[in-house]
Design a protein around this motif. Structure first.
Motif, short mmCIF file in Angstrom:
data_model
loop_
_atom_site.label_atom_id
_atom_site.label_comp_id
_atom_site.label_asym_id
_atom_site.label_seq_id
_atom_site.Cartn_x
_atom_site.Cartn_y
_atom_site.Cartn_z
N GLU A 1 -0.55 -5.90 1.75
CA GLU A 1 0.37 -5.47 2.82
C GLU A 1 1.58 -6.39 2.90
O GLU A 1 2.65 -5.98 3.36
N PRO B 1 0.81 -1.23 0.00
CA PRO B 1 0.00 0.00 0.00
C PRO B 1 0.84 1.28 0.00
O PRO B 1 0.45 2.27 -0.63
N LYS B 2 1.98 1.23 0.67
CA LYS B 2 2.83 2.43 0.71
C LYS B 2 3.35 2.76 -0.68
O LYS B 2 3.29 3.91 -1.13
N THR B 3 3.88 1.74 -1.34
CA THR B 3 4.41 1.95 -2.68
C THR B 3 3.29 2.41 -3.62
O THR B 3 3.48 3.31 -4.44
N ALA B 4 2.13 1.82 -3.44
CA ALA B 4 1.00 2.18 -4.31
C ALA B 4 0.63 3.64 -4.11
O ALA B 4 0.37 4.36 -5.08
N SER B 5 0.61 4.08 -2.85
CA SER B 5 0.19 5.47 -2.64
C SER B 5 1.26 6.43 -3.15
O SER B 5 0.94 7.50 -3.65
N GLN B 6 2.53 6.01 -3.06
CA GLN B 6 3.58 6.86 -3.65
C GLN B 6 3.38 7.00 -5.15
O GLN B 6 3.61 8.04 -5.74
N GLY C 1 0.56 6.67 -6.57
CA GLY C 1 -0.79 7.18 -6.83
C GLY C 1 -1.68 6.16 -7.53
O GLY C 1 -2.50 6.53 -8.38
N LYS D 1 -4.40 2.79 -7.24
CA LYS D 1 -5.37 2.18 -6.33
C LYS D 1 -5.60 0.72 -6.74
O LYS D 1 -5.23 0.28 -7.82
N GLU D 2 -6.25 0.00 -5.82
CA GLU D 2 -6.62 -1.39 -6.06
C GLU D 2 -7.35 -1.53 -7.40
O GLU D 2 -8.30 -0.80 -7.67
N ILE E 1 -3.43 -4.44 -4.14
CA ILE E 1 -2.72 -3.87 -2.99
C ILE E 1 -2.61 -4.96 -1.91
O ILE E 1 -3.62 -5.53 -1.53
#
Lengths: 219, 811, 264
Positions: free
Chosen positions: B755, B724-729, B731, B733-734, B753
């Motif tokens: 964990e 999730p961290k890498t995904a939010s960096q 930008g 989403k699932e 996504i």
């Protein structure tokens, strides 16, 4: 006041005649034509004389106290208890092993020897008593545990000398023997019909209500 | 009498009234209801006599025993066998679905075929066997006439040392070509590591069931590694109420895989740094004096040099920086490992379908040596190959004698890859880059390199430079789509075949598959095809194949088992082999003569030897020093040899070794990073394997598609797991569709996504993205192999596929 | 009072699944599909349309890297004993609980496809045939179908039957050996047999001799949505609190961890 015009007696009779004509017409259609249309007829690939084969005097090895034991000689069980049904050619050739030397002198046997034994080809029998795919039936539970005679469901089949034509319901594809030979569906013998209700009726009568649970006979 | 309105109504009413006292309406109602229950297109499986046939599954090198339930001659179910030593009744999902590979005309070649459409389109026309063998034998004969035997190459995926593999290799030699290639597998890495440190290239035999501390560096123990039936059963034993808590399983991996999650401890490290972790553990074990002094002192060589190197360079703190595993965790892990009674450290990646890293394997094997776990119960057993009889010498003629001496196209065996047997990816590179390909005909046996080679699509591209491709596959698989000629093999359920030592097993086992059903189509056992082909080529080639058929070859080989070792052919589930092996006694064979043994073998039987001579540390090592070598003499010689040919400094980097010449022969950690800008490609692509998704040459049976979650495959899209961290960096989403792009190309996937995914990495499953097969399989998902940068593992030359720098962009 | 254990007047077949042993490999699903002639569509990724009797659910403990853990729930039909939700709503009597085996039947030829049972089932154990089985001409894939289970037509609901045909198979075998009662292990489901981790145990919950009845009383045993009162006959075992907690809905503080309890 004008009187309502009432039909004459003649008209009444005439109408009654039409009624009866329609009535009889329907009866003819329903009782005679319908069964003729509903069922297709197909001869068996060859004849088989059950009466002859079940005669211990004529056929070696067909022995047994009960009729069921004699039937089981050919229509037996596999080791896992499943029913063999119509025998494979290999059962026939246990006795009819040599195409050159028939055991009897009927043209039927000769045709069988030449057509199937010599060519090692299975006989494409048409099964009179085949239940649809959704039905599970355990012969061993009925014959061995329930001690039912084959006749209870299969009637006098073992006493016939000639195989009747196989008749199939054009709509359902079922053999005529499932509904029974009588189009009325009425039965006087236990073997006259093989529908679900007939199974259930017998289960209840014999005190095996628990065997009327759906999954006992459905798969 | 006139039919007026009134009379017509009378007629009708009479008719309707009459109808009700006929069976017609009632019977028809019933029949119509029944009619709707029996649509003619719903299949009705024919009944018959139930029976079963025992055999062995060869869908992976695990070789689990299977029992096929049949109705007359028709197979209806595959089940695990309980009278087979490898797997006590259980098999993996792929094996369970095997009948869908047998009974599907669209995925099989039903007879020999030749290509009629463009390559890759999968359009073939039927030909006869005679014609097919004729075409190929004439082509090979023609090349031989020109003295160009080496223009024939073969890539073979049949398991190493099996009869079929030997026949393929033999065919190549007999026609005069050195270019026999093997699809890479973990077993190659194991053998090579054993050769370096133990001096024998025998199979890696981890006695896992008798161990009390299993430290797995990335091996998917319950996800297809080894024989899945054996491994998952072993796992179950470790989780039994009685043994619970007594056996500890630790998984080192970058992702919370099933193995990592179900293990007692999950140690997360950066992908590819497992070797550094092992060395740091060694550091702690050495420094704290926790190693087995008897073994290390008496039966190893090079310990002093290597240990001072490890002490100097691999403190837990130093390793923590490389692996991202905290130093304290490394310390406690090392202590727990060394203090266990029978610890074992095993290396591997996923199922072992692909190779591992040589140096990494050596680092991990060092841990086993430090704890004295070599040839000890519950450790790594030193085993020789099965004593199968060798085949008679090949008959050479002038062409083949010269041909086999020519240089291999992949440079295996040259000073650069001194101990490599074959390097398929280098072969592809040479073919692709050569101005004129010297390879005229490529024979593809039991492998599917277009799908499985982790080379960024290099092999597929190389195929366009090979004029003639011949597939011996049973299936319309991804590689055979490019074939010009197909000589189809039986499927594994229709043929006799050998299983030579199932992957990862700790004791010798040999088993034979047998036809559980009669071959459905006009296919032929590949071994028979080779013999027939050799006969058609004629001359010395034919003379090299003196057998009537494949079965003769197998029988000849099995004779060796009878002649030179004592084994058993019967097995009872209540005395598992690992328990039998605890008592090191000799056994009495349960067969009287070779005919007796053969009779048992040829019915889907097996031969195994459940005894082992433990210890014997003074005689088991076949190295130059006669000891376990922390510093491999073989490796030293090879490196010196290479350096002699190539001038100093940068020379070692030619071998792919980044560390100095001093330590090149040590088990050490090599940073095999790709030479790309990590600013452009900041994410690490890590392919992973799932037990319910076939990632080898054969695709998953369609039943397995039911087991794939909809965040693993949705319609045509497969998913990549991202933290999730890498995904939010990034930008994302699932479920977002993204491109994963490396310097070699890009694939389109959706994002899942998770964990349990290491931040900074993207995890993509292997096994999707197939181009052959049928609508159950074709075009589903993406194949990460397509974008893996072809890089080499030092010395072994095999591809480094476990980490590739990529970038992720929204699609 | 209902006598729970005693001389068997009929059986109560049930299952215990050890989630600590389950590796999530999916062999149970494949074994089930192969055994029971489950149809496969070219696209099985639409999970609301995909036919499965035994289905694997993946769960995670929700913790951050590197403390994440995954686990799996294999989910057959629960064969609920009490107020069996699907049975009580079926307007066609196409499904019923057999009091002598405890097995909930499903009769395809009787099913009218209303899917009321699917709405009623709290476990999503039932799937609907939106299409006929995919057996196109010429592929020959229908050749692996078993005659022991009737293939379904479109428009009917199907579900796990605890491999009822295997009960009949075992009984038939017993009859040939002049036995009326089955031994433990003679009748097990395809998933039980296939599980390479031996995570599934199957037997008669009413019979105290059977391993299942012992395991079902383990302190680590629980059932899914137990508090609905449907009395499922499928039990799960897990020593992990986070896994057990997922078996039902709990208010904060309501869940009682048993990690401290010693296994019996």
């Amino acid at each position: 006041m004008e009187k309502t015009k009432r039909p004459s007696l003649r008209a009444w009779l005439e109408g009654g005649g039409f009624f009866i004509a329609g009535f009889i017409g329907s009866l003819v259609i329903g009782w005679v034509i319908f069964p003729m249309v509903l069922y297709s007829k197909q001869p068996q690939p060859m004849n088989f004389n059950h009466a002859l084969h079940l005669n211990p005097e004529k056929v070696d090895g067909i022995e047994g106290e009960t009729e069921a034991e004699r039937c089981l000689h050919c229509h037996g069980f596999y080791d896992d208890g499943t029913f063999k049904g119509i025998p494979k050619l290999s059962t026939c050739t246990e006795c009819h092993d040599n195409p050159e030397s028939p055991l009897g002198n009927t043209p039927e046997e000769k045709a069988f020897m030449d057509g199937y034994v010599a060519k090692d080809q299975e006989i494409p029998w048409l099964a009179y008593y085949k239940q649809p795919d959704c039905v599970y039936f355990s012969h061993i539970a009925h014959v061995k545990n329930g001690k039912l005679d084959c006749m209870v469901c299969h009637g006098e089949h073992g006493k016939t000398a000639v195989l009747l034509d196989y008749e199939a319901n054009r709509l359902t594809g079922y053999s005529k023997n499932i509904w029974g030979k009588r189009i009325s569906g009425l039965k006087t013998n236990t073997w006259d019909r093989m529908k679900m209700d007939d199974c259930a009726e017998c289960h209840s009568k014999m005190g095996h209500e628990e065997n009327n649970a759906c999954f006992v006979c459905h798969k | 009498m006139e039919l007026n309105r009134r009379n017509f109504i009378s007629l009708m009413v009479g008719g309707v009234a009459g109808m009700h006292i006929t069976p017609l309406p009632w019977k028809l109602t019933d029949d119509i209801a029944i009619w709707t229950q029996n649509w003619p297109w719903v299949p009705v499986p024919p009944a018959g006599a139930f029976n079963s046939a025992k055999s062995v599954c060869t869908l992976c090198p695990g070789g689990c025993g299977i029992e096929v339930r049949k109705v007359d001659g028709r197979a209806v179910k595959i089940e695990g066998r309980t009278d087979f030593p490898v797997n006590p009744g259980g098999i993996c999902p792929v094996g369970m679905g095997g009948l869908q590979l047998l009974y599907n005309e669209d995925i099989r070649f039903t007879r020999p075929m030749k290509r009629v459409g463009p390559r890759g389109a999968g359009q073939f026309a039927d030909i006869s066997w005679k014609e097919a063998v004729g075409i190929l034998s004439e082509r090979i004969g023609g090349l031989r006439k020109k003295g160009a035997g080496e223009a024939i190459a073969a890539i073979d995926g049949n398991s190493a040392r099996s009869a079929t593999a030997l026949l393929v290799e033999r065919l190549l030699k007999a026609v005069g070509s050195p270019n026999y290639l093997r699809a890479p597998s973990l077993d190659d890495t194991y053998s090579l590591a054993n050769l370096m440190m133990l001096g024998t290239d025998g199979p890696m035999a981890y006695d896992l069931e008798n161990s009390d501390f299993i430290l797995s560096f990335g091996a998917g123990l319950i996800e297809g590694w080894g024989a899945p039936g054996r491994m998952i059963n072993a796992w179950s034993i470790w989780r039994d109420q009685e043994t619970r808590g007594k056996v500890k399983v630790v998984q080192v991996e970058a992702r919370a895989s099933n193995t990592a999650s179900k293990a007692d401890q999950w140690v997360a490290v950066m992908p590819g740094t497992e070797g550094a972790l092992a060395l740091a553990m060694a550091h702690v074990i050495i420094k704290e004096g926790l190693y087995n002094k008897e073994f290390v002192g008496g039966y190893t060589s090079g310990f002093n040099e290597w240990s001072s190197f490890v002490i100097r360079q691999y403190s837990p703190e130093q390793a923590a920086a490389v692996t991202s595993c905290p130093a304290e965790e490394i310390r406690s892990l090392a202590r727990a490992f060394a203090k266990s009674k029978a610890p074992v450290a095993l290396c591997g990646r996923g199922k072992g379908t692909l190779n591992g890293s040589l140096y990494e394997s050596m680092c991990i094997q060092s841990l086993n040596a430090l704890t004295g776990g070599i040839n000890r119960i519950g450790g790594v057993l030193v085993q020789d190959h099965l004593p199968l009889a060798s085949l008679p010498d090949i008959t050479y003629d002038e062409v083949s004698r010269q041909g086999v001496q020519k240089a291999r196209l992949d440079h295996a065996g040259t000073p650069k890859f001194p101990y490599a047997q074959s390097v398929a990816s280098l072969f592809a590179k040479e073919v692709r880059e050569a101005a004129d390909s010297r390879i005229d005909t490529l024979l593809v046996f039991g492998s599917n390199p277009v799908q499985t080679l982790p080379d960024g699509g290099l092999f597929r591209k190389a195929l366009s430079k090979i004029p003639f491709i011949v597939s011996f596959s049973s299936f319309r698989d991804d590689t055979s789509m490019y074939a010009d000629l197909v000589l189809p093999d039986h499927t594994y359920l229709e043929k006799m075949d050998e299983v030579v030592w199932p992957a990862g097993l700790q004791y010798p086992l040999y088993s034979l598959t047998r036809p559980v059903v009669k071959p459905l189509y006009e296919t032929k056992n590949c071994g028979d095809t080779i013999i027939e082909l050799a006969r058609a080529i004629g001359g010395s080639v034919a003379a090299s194949f003196p057998w009537k058929g494949f079965e003769d070859v197998v029988k000849h080989r099995a004779k060796g088992l009878f002649d030179s070792a004592k084994g058993l052919t019967g097995y009872k589930a209540d005395s598992p082999v690992w328990k039998m092996m605890q008592k090191a006694e000799e056994i009495t064979p349960d067969y009287k003569s070779f005919d007796d043994l053969w009779n048992k073998l040829s019915k889907g039987g097996f031969w195994y030897r459940p005894v082992h001579n433990y210890g014997r540390w003074d005689s088991i090592f076949k190295t130059a020093t006669g000891k376990f070598e922390f510093v491999s003499t073989r490796l030293q010689l090879a490196i010196q040899g290479y350096l002699r040919q190539n001038q100093a400094d940068s020379a070692l980097s030619g071998l792919g070794i980044g560390a100095g010449a001093q330590v090149a022969a040590y088990p050490h950690y090599e940073e095999t990073n790709a030479q790309v800008d990590t600013k452009v490609y900041p994410i690490t692509l890590v392919p992973y394997e799932m037990i319910n998704l076939a990632s080898g040459s054969v695709a998953s049976p369609p039943h397995l598609n039911k087991t794939i979650f909809d965040n693993q495959l949705l319609k045509e899209d497969s998913f990549a797991e991202i933290n999730p961290k890498t995904a939010s960096q990034l930008g994302i989403k699932e479920g977002d569709p993204v491109f994963i792009e490396s310097a070699a190309g890009r694939i389109r996937v959706r994002v899942s996504i998770f964990e349990g995914a290491m931040p900074g990495c993207v995890f993509v499953p292997l096994g999707f993205g197939r181009i052959g097969w049928d609508e159950f399989t074709r075009g589903k998902g993406a194949n990460p192999n397509d974008i893996i940068l072809p890089r080499m593992d030092p010395v072994s030359g095999q591809p480094v596929w476990w980490k590739t720098p990529v970038k992720i962009t929204k699609a | 009072m209902e006598k729970k254990h005693g001389p068997a007047k009929g059986n109560s077949y049930g299952m215990v699944i050890d989630l600590d042993k389950c590796t999530g490999c999916g062999t149970c699903m494949v074994a089930c599909a192969a055994e029971n002639n489950l149809a496969v569509r070219p696209d099985e990724s639409d999970k609301q349309r995909s036919i499965t009797w035994m289905r694997l659910y993946k769960v995670t403990n929700g913790k951050d890297f590197p403390y994440t853990e995954v686990s799996y729930f294999p989910r057959p039909c629960m064969h609920c004993d009490h107020h069996t939700p699907c049975v009580s709503v079926c307007p066609a009597t196409a499904t019923e609980t057999d009091p002598h085996t405890g097995i909930v039947s499903q009769i395809y030829t009787r099913c009218i496809g209303c899917r009321y049972c699917m709405a009623a089932c709290p476990y999503h154990a039932r799937t609907f045939n939106w299409w006929d089985g995919y057996f196109p001409k010429g592929k020959g894939i229908e050749r692996y179908l078993s005659p022991e289970v009737s293939p379904r037509m479109r428009g009917v609901v199907e579900k796990c039957t605890f491999c009822h045909h295997r009960l009949m198979r075992a009984k038939t075998q017993a009859y040939t050996e002049d036995r009326r009662e089955l031994e433990e292990g003679e009748y097990i489901t395809a998933c039980t047999e296939a599980c390479p981790a031996q995570a599934i145990t199957f037997g008669d919950l009413k019979n105290p001799e059977h391993k299942v009845s012992r395991l079902a009383k383990s302190p680590y045993a629980f059932r899914l949505l137990e508090r609905l009162g449907t009395e499922p006959k499928v039990y799960y075992l897990s020593t992990k609190d986070w896994v057990r907690k997922l078996g039902d809905n709990y208010l904060p503080g309501e869940f009682k961890p048993v990690s401290t309890v010693k296994a019996g």
